[in-house]
Design a protein around this motif. Structure first.
Motif, PDB file in Angstrom:
ATOM      1  N   LEU A   1     -24.556 -47.518 -42.120  1.00 45.71           N
ATOM      2  CA  LEU A   1     -26.175 -47.457 -41.964  1.00 45.71           C
ATOM      3  C   LEU A   1     -26.448 -46.694 -40.672  1.00 45.71           C
ATOM      4  CD1 LEU A   1     -28.690 -48.677 -43.092  1.00 45.71           C
ATOM      5  CD2 LEU A   1     -28.199 -50.771 -41.677  1.00 45.71           C
ATOM      6  N   ASP A   2     -27.233 -45.670 -40.529  1.00 44.22           N
ATOM      7  CA  ASP A   2     -27.764 -45.265 -39.604  1.00 44.22           C
ATOM      8  C   ASP A   2     -29.010 -45.703 -38.898  1.00 44.22           C
ATOM      9  OD1 ASP A   2     -30.045 -44.130 -40.483  1.00 44.22           O
ATOM     10  OD2 ASP A   2     -29.397 -42.394 -40.888  1.00 44.22           O
ATOM     11  N   GLU A   3     -29.453 -45.241 -37.448  1.00 41.63           N
ATOM     12  CA  GLU A   3     -30.508 -45.905 -36.868  1.00 41.63           C
ATOM     13  C   GLU A   3     -31.719 -45.775 -37.480  1.00 41.63           C
ATOM     14  OE1 GLU A   3     -28.857 -41.963 -34.699  1.00 41.63           O
ATOM     15  OE2 GLU A   3     -28.211 -43.713 -36.006  1.00 41.63           O
ATOM     16  N   PHE A   4     -31.925 -44.949 -38.431  1.00 42.08           N
ATOM     17  CA  PHE A   4     -33.210 -44.722 -39.293  1.00 42.08           C
ATOM     18  C   PHE A   4     -33.348 -45.704 -40.348  1.00 42.08           C
ATOM     19  CE2 PHE A   4     -32.637 -40.574 -36.996  1.00 42.08           C
ATOM     20  CZ  PHE A   4     -33.765 -40.773 -36.149  1.00 42.08           C
TER      21      PHE A   4
ATOM     22  N   ILE B   1     -22.701 -29.145 -46.739  1.00 40.59           N
ATOM     23  CA  ILE B   1     -22.083 -29.500 -46.226  1.00 40.59           C
ATOM     24  C   ILE B   1     -20.543 -29.075 -46.739  1.00 40.59           C
ATOM     25  CG2 ILE B   1     -21.722 -31.170 -48.118  1.00 40.59           C
ATOM     26  CD1 ILE B   1     -20.838 -33.456 -46.046  1.00 40.59           C
ATOM     27  N   LYS B   2     -19.427 -29.182 -45.828  1.00 37.05           N
ATOM     28  CA  LYS B   2     -18.211 -28.146 -46.073  1.00 37.05           C
ATOM     29  C   LYS B   2     -17.146 -29.053 -47.160  1.00 37.05           C
ATOM     30  CE  LYS B   2     -19.704 -24.620 -44.167  1.00 37.05           C
ATOM     31  NZ  LYS B   2     -20.773 -23.961 -44.784  1.00 37.05           N
ATOM     32  N   ALA B   3     -17.586 -30.126 -47.575  1.00 37.70           N
ATOM     33  CA  ALA B   3     -16.458 -31.007 -48.543  1.00 37.70           C
ATOM     34  C   ALA B   3     -17.251 -31.778 -49.346  1.00 37.70           C
ATOM     35  CB  ALA B   3     -15.567 -31.671 -47.429  1.00 37.70           C
ATOM     36  N   ASN B   4     -16.689 -32.018 -50.505  1.00 35.06           N
ATOM     37  CA  ASN B   4     -17.310 -33.217 -51.401  1.00 35.06           C
ATOM     38  C   ASN B   4     -16.841 -34.432 -51.441  1.00 35.06           C
ATOM     39  OD1 ASN B   4     -19.348 -31.562 -52.441  1.00 35.06           O
ATOM     40  ND2 ASN B   4     -17.888 -30.643 -53.930  1.00 35.06           N
ATOM     41  N   ASN B   5     -15.394 -34.328 -50.900  1.00 37.69           N
ATOM     42  CA  ASN B   5     -14.489 -35.615 -50.856  1.00 37.69           C
ATOM     43  C   ASN B   5     -14.688 -36.229 -49.786  1.00 37.69           C
ATOM     44  OD1 ASN B   5     -12.646 -37.777 -51.568  1.00 37.69           O
ATOM     45  ND2 ASN B   5     -10.887 -36.436 -51.746  1.00 37.69           N
ATOM     46  N   ILE B   6     -15.537 -37.345 -49.510  1.00 40.92           N
ATOM     47  CA  ILE B   6     -15.896 -37.792 -48.333  1.00 40.92           C
ATOM     48  C   ILE B   6     -15.398 -39.227 -48.118  1.00 40.92           C
ATOM     49  CG2 ILE B   6     -17.858 -38.658 -46.807  1.00 40.92           C
ATOM     50  CD1 ILE B   6     -17.856 -35.464 -47.554  1.00 40.92           C
TER      51      ILE B   6
ATOM     52  N   GLY C   1     -21.239 -43.176 -36.943  1.00 39.58           N
ATOM     53  CA  GLY C   1     -22.381 -42.230 -36.319  1.00 39.58           C
ATOM     54  C   GLY C   1     -22.205 -42.689 -34.601  1.00 39.58           C
ATOM     55  N   ASN C   2     -23.170 -42.003 -33.855  1.00 41.78           N
ATOM     56  CA  ASN C   2     -23.093 -42.203 -32.589  1.00 41.78           C
ATOM     57  C   ASN C   2     -24.330 -43.112 -32.164  1.00 41.78           C
ATOM     58  OD1 ASN C   2     -25.326 -40.463 -32.654  1.00 41.78           O
ATOM     59  ND2 ASN C   2     -24.605 -38.765 -31.143  1.00 41.78           N
ATOM     60  N   GLY C   3     -25.133 -43.593 -32.913  1.00 38.86           N
ATOM     61  CA  GLY C   3     -26.488 -44.136 -32.883  1.00 38.86           C
ATOM     62  C   GLY C   3     -27.650 -43.457 -31.983  1.00 38.86           C
ATOM     63  N   ASN C   4     -27.244 -42.238 -32.016  1.00 43.71           N
ATOM     64  CA  ASN C   4     -28.355 -41.555 -31.268  1.00 43.71           C
ATOM     65  C   ASN C   4     -28.634 -40.000 -32.298  1.00 43.71           C
ATOM     66  OD1 ASN C   4     -29.977 -40.634 -29.116  1.00 43.71           O
ATOM     67  ND2 ASN C   4     -28.639 -39.543 -28.053  1.00 43.71           N
ATOM     68  N   GLY C   5     -28.800 -40.220 -33.460  1.00 44.00           N
ATOM     69  CA  GLY C   5     -29.192 -39.172 -34.238  1.00 44.00           C
ATOM     70  C   GLY C   5     -28.063 -38.414 -34.793  1.00 44.00           C
ATOM     71  N   LEU C   6     -26.818 -38.535 -34.530  1.00 40.81           N
ATOM     72  CA  LEU C   6     -25.740 -37.824 -35.249  1.00 40.81           C
ATOM     73  C   LEU C   6     -24.899 -38.741 -36.114  1.00 40.81           C
ATOM     74  CD1 LEU C   6     -24.521 -35.433 -32.496  1.00 40.81           C
ATOM     75  CD2 LEU C   6     -25.728 -34.735 -34.463  1.00 40.81           C
TER      76      LEU C   6
ATOM     77  N   TYR D   1     -23.615 -34.390 -38.926  1.00 46.80           N
ATOM     78  CA  TYR D   1     -24.980 -34.287 -39.371  1.00 46.80           C
ATOM     79  C   TYR D   1     -26.069 -34.756 -38.563  1.00 46.80           C
ATOM     80  CZ  TYR D   1     -28.770 -34.434 -42.777  1.00 46.80           C
ATOM     81  OH  TYR D   1     -29.941 -34.281 -43.281  1.00 46.80           O
ATOM     82  N   ASP D   2     -26.845 -33.801 -38.147  1.00 46.03           N
ATOM     83  CA  ASP D   2     -27.865 -34.090 -37.210  1.00 46.03           C
ATOM     84  C   ASP D   2     -29.359 -34.880 -38.011  1.00 46.03           C
ATOM     85  OD1 ASP D   2     -30.598 -33.923 -35.669  1.00 46.03           O
ATOM     86  OD2 ASP D   2     -29.390 -32.675 -34.261  1.00 46.03           O
ATOM     87  N   LEU D   3     -29.460 -36.018 -37.939  1.00 41.12           N
ATOM     88  CA  LEU D   3     -30.316 -36.830 -38.674  1.00 41.12           C
ATOM     89  C   LEU D   3     -31.776 -36.022 -38.457  1.00 41.12           C
ATOM     90  CD1 LEU D   3     -29.009 -40.285 -37.988  1.00 41.12           C
ATOM     91  CD2 LEU D   3     -28.946 -39.103 -40.124  1.00 41.12           C
ATOM     92  N   ARG D   4     -32.021 -35.545 -37.208  1.00 49.82           N
ATOM     93  CA  ARG D   4     -33.445 -35.108 -36.976  1.00 49.82           C
ATOM     94  C   ARG D   4     -33.577 -33.723 -37.609  1.00 49.82           C
ATOM     95  NH1 ARG D   4     -31.813 -38.383 -32.706  1.00 49.82           N
ATOM     96  NH2 ARG D   4     -33.133 -39.987 -32.117  1.00 49.82           N
ATOM     97  N   LYS D   5     -32.598 -32.897 -37.413  1.00 52.99           N
ATOM     98  CA  LYS D   5     -32.821 -31.438 -37.797  1.00 52.99           C
ATOM     99  C   LYS D   5     -32.267 -31.405 -39.039  1.00 52.99           C
ATOM    100  CE  LYS D   5     -31.984 -29.530 -33.160  1.00 52.99           C
ATOM    101  NZ  LYS D   5     -30.924 -28.654 -32.298  1.00 52.99           N
ATOM    102  N   GLU D   6     -31.591 -32.298 -39.668  1.00 57.26           N
ATOM    103  CA  GLU D   6     -31.110 -32.239 -41.077  1.00 57.26           C
ATOM    104  C   GLU D   6     -30.093 -31.223 -41.392  1.00 57.26           C
ATOM    105  OE1 GLU D   6     -34.154 -32.861 -44.131  1.00 57.26           O
ATOM    106  OE2 GLU D   6     -34.597 -34.957 -43.590  1.00 57.26           O
ATOM    107  N   ARG D   7     -29.272 -30.741 -40.411  1.00 60.79           N
ATOM    108  CA  ARG D   7     -28.215 -29.778 -40.505  1.00 60.79           C
ATOM    109  C   ARG D   7     -26.939 -30.415 -40.261  1.00 60.79           C
ATOM    110  NH1 ARG D   7     -31.587 -26.266 -36.631  1.00 60.79           N
ATOM    111  NH2 ARG D   7     -33.134 -25.335 -38.021  1.00 60.79           N
ATOM    112  N   PHE D   8     -26.027 -29.741 -40.999  1.00 57.94           N
ATOM    113  CA  PHE D   8     -24.690 -29.932 -40.968  1.00 57.94           C
ATOM    114  C   PHE D   8     -24.008 -28.942 -39.946  1.00 57.94           C
ATOM    115  CE2 PHE D   8     -25.681 -31.772 -45.223  1.00 57.94           C
ATOM    116  CZ  PHE D   8     -24.888 -32.829 -44.943  1.00 57.94           C
ATOM    117  N   LYS D   9     -22.776 -29.379 -39.438  1.00 55.50           N
ATOM    118  CA  LYS D   9     -21.990 -28.603 -38.360  1.00 55.50           C
ATOM    119  C   LYS D   9     -20.518 -28.853 -38.576  1.00 55.50           C
ATOM    120  CE  LYS D   9     -21.179 -27.081 -33.792  1.00 55.50           C
ATOM    121  NZ  LYS D   9     -21.371 -27.886 -32.460  1.00 55.50           N
TER     122      LYS D   9
END
Length: 168
Positions: A3-6, A38-43, A48-53, A65-73
């Protein structure tokens, strides 16, 4: 699941990363023609860090995954066995545990004394006192105290290791 902070519930499956908002599920899957996917399907692990990642272990890679920017890295492409977040992101590769520091440098904080062909690290967890617990493929759980002292426990067929809300 996690569960994330959002308030989203994140679920890792063999068919991608799933985000449940309480009403519907959004699935993120690897798409070779989309370099933002995302670079994989088998998760297999999510934390999380409790601060948006959030951090995702897919097959053998490490992704954020950046929850605010909705971007994978993609942080690491290969060789990731386990991840956890406790005062920083930690990951296991082979028989070593690494911490990623705030400046994105990495340092090895633990090396298991058995070679990787005999034993690899499967799970890493921390308790509230800063003790690191490591589960290995050779059925050991090793407690590494903040002062570096270690204690080994032997179990059969370890698949999971976690702490409760009190850090036990």
């Amino acid at each position: 699941h996690s569960l994330d902070e959002f308030g989203f519930v994140w679920i890792g499956t063999t068919d991608g990363l799933n985000r449940f908002d309480g009403h519907s599920v959004t699935t993120f899957r690897y798409d070779s023609e989309d370099d933002t996917s995302i670079k994989a399907n088998n998760i297999t692990e999510i934390c999380g860090n409790g601060n948006g990642l959030i951090y995702i272990k897919g097959q053998k890679c490490l992704i954020s995954y950046d929850l605010r920017k909705e971007r994978f890295k993609t942080i690491h492409e290969d060789g990731i066995n386990a991840i956890t977040y406790s005062n920083g992101l930690h990951y296991a590769s082979g028989n070593m545990v690494f911490r990623i520091n705030p400046d994105n440098s990495e340092e090895c904080i633990y090396k298991h004394n058995e070679p990787t062909h005999i034993s690899t690290i499967r799970v890493i967890r921390f308790d509230t006192e800063g003790n690191m617990f490591i589960a290995t493929s050779s059925n050991d759980i090793i407690r590494v105290s903040p002062d570096g002292s270690q204690r080994k426990f032997r179990f059969e067929n370890i698949y999971s290791l976690d702490t409760d809300e009190y850090g036990n």
